[in-house]
Design a protein around this motif. Structure first.
Motif, short mmCIF file in Angstrom:
data_model
loop_
_atom_site.label_atom_id
_atom_site.label_comp_id
_atom_site.label_asym_id
_atom_site.label_seq_id
_atom_site.Cartn_x
_atom_site.Cartn_y
_atom_site.Cartn_z
N TYR A 50 0.83 -1.21 0.00
CA TYR A 50 0.00 0.00 0.00
C TYR A 50 0.86 1.26 0.00
O TYR A 50 0.50 2.27 -0.60
CB TYR A 50 -0.95 0.02 1.20
N GLN A 51 2.02 1.20 0.65
CA GLN A 51 2.92 2.35 0.69
C GLN A 51 3.51 2.67 -0.68
O GLN A 51 3.97 3.78 -0.92
CB GLN A 51 4.04 2.13 1.70
N ALA A 52 3.47 1.72 -1.61
CA ALA A 52 4.00 1.96 -2.96
C ALA A 52 3.10 2.89 -3.77
O ALA A 52 3.54 3.45 -4.78
CB ALA A 52 4.18 0.63 -3.69
N ILE A 53 1.86 3.08 -3.34
CA ILE A 53 0.94 3.92 -4.10
C ILE A 53 1.36 5.39 -4.08
O ILE A 53 1.31 6.06 -5.11
CB ILE A 53 -0.51 3.76 -3.57
N SER A 54 1.81 5.86 -2.93
CA SER A 54 2.19 7.28 -2.84
C SER A 54 3.31 7.66 -3.81
O SER A 54 3.15 8.63 -4.57
CB SER A 54 2.56 7.62 -1.39
N PRO A 55 4.44 6.95 -3.84
CA PRO A 55 5.45 7.31 -4.83
C PRO A 55 4.98 7.09 -6.27
O PRO A 55 5.37 7.84 -7.17
CB PRO A 55 6.64 6.41 -4.50
N ALA A 56 4.12 6.11 -6.49
CA ALA A 56 3.60 5.87 -7.83
C ALA A 56 2.79 7.07 -8.30
O ALA A 56 2.81 7.44 -9.48
CB ALA A 56 2.75 4.60 -7.85
N ARG A 57 2.08 7.68 -7.38
CA ARG A 57 1.24 8.86 -7.69
C ARG A 57 2.07 9.99 -8.29
O ARG A 57 1.59 10.77 -9.10
CB ARG A 57 0.51 9.30 -6.43
N GLU A 58 3.34 10.07 -7.89
CA GLU A 58 4.24 11.12 -8.39
C GLU A 58 4.58 10.96 -9.86
O GLU A 58 5.02 11.90 -10.50
CB GLU A 58 5.53 11.14 -7.56
N TYR A 59 4.39 9.77 -10.41
CA TYR A 59 4.78 9.49 -11.79
C TYR A 59 3.65 9.70 -12.80
O TYR A 59 3.86 9.50 -13.99
CB TYR A 59 5.30 8.05 -11.92
N VAL A 60 2.46 10.04 -12.33
CA VAL A 60 1.33 10.21 -13.25
C VAL A 60 0.68 11.57 -13.06
O VAL A 60 0.74 12.17 -11.99
CB VAL A 60 0.27 9.09 -13.05
N GLU A 61 0.07 12.06 -14.14
CA GLU A 61 -0.65 13.34 -14.08
C GLU A 61 -1.95 13.18 -13.29
O GLU A 61 -2.33 14.05 -12.53
CB GLU A 61 -0.99 13.82 -15.50
N ASN A 62 -2.64 12.06 -13.54
CA ASN A 62 -3.95 11.85 -12.98
C ASN A 62 -4.00 10.48 -12.30
O ASN A 62 -3.43 9.52 -12.82
CB ASN A 62 -5.00 11.91 -14.12
N ILE A 63 -4.69 10.40 -11.20
CA ILE A 63 -4.76 9.14 -10.43
C ILE A 63 -5.37 8.01 -11.26
O ILE A 63 -5.09 6.83 -11.03
CB ILE A 63 -5.53 9.34 -9.10
N SER A 64 -6.17 8.34 -12.27
CA SER A 64 -6.76 7.30 -13.11
C SER A 64 -5.72 6.59 -13.99
O SER A 64 -6.02 5.57 -14.59
CB SER A 64 -7.87 7.88 -13.99
#
Length: 141
Positions: free
Chosen positions: A20-34
């Protein structure tokens, strides 16, 4: 840094806090959460055991239960809008196959840090994903 932005990032989840903690850094790599995709891979039921009924809908029921759980969990964490996939199979090959299917630009996943004999005997899903993946894989410690 818009040049770092990805169209599709895949995060395998295994219900561990690290995943679950991997989601936060992943969010930094995309423009939109979708643009974030999560996948959870269920093990196949072993049909050799007498307690396992041969019900073709059983896998579908299991997948739907996990889908609902992940939707609720991710919403509670403030990650509404993430695409959720639940599959049945071998974790590493299923993750890699799904990444290719969705044309993921990046896979982000934690390493559980197994060492020595336990890593040798059990293998490492992260290690196999790195070896088999068509796209870069970011392993978080």
């Amino acid at each position: 840094m818009s040049w770092l932005k990805k169209k599709s990032v895949l995060i395998p989840l295994d219900f561990s806090e690290l995943s679950y903690q991997a989601i936060s850094p992943a969010r930094e790599y995309v423009e939109n959460i979708s643009s974030l995709q999560v996948i959870h891979v269920l093990p196949p039921l072993n049909q050799e055991y007498p307690t396992v009924m041969e019900d073709p809908l059983e896998d579908q029921k299991r997948k739907q239960t996990v889908q609902t759980f992940l939707h609720n969990k991710l919403s509670e964490m403030g990650y509404e809008g993430i695409n959720i996939e639940v599959a049945v199979g071998d974790p590493s090959t299923t993750i890699v196959d799904y990444a290719q299917k969705i044309k993921a630009d990046l896979i982000i996943m934690p390493s559980h840090g197994r060492k020595g004999v336990s890593r040798f005997l059990l293998g490492s899903v992260a290690e196999r994903v790195v070896r088999l993946s068509h796209c870069p894989v970011l392993i978080l410690k």
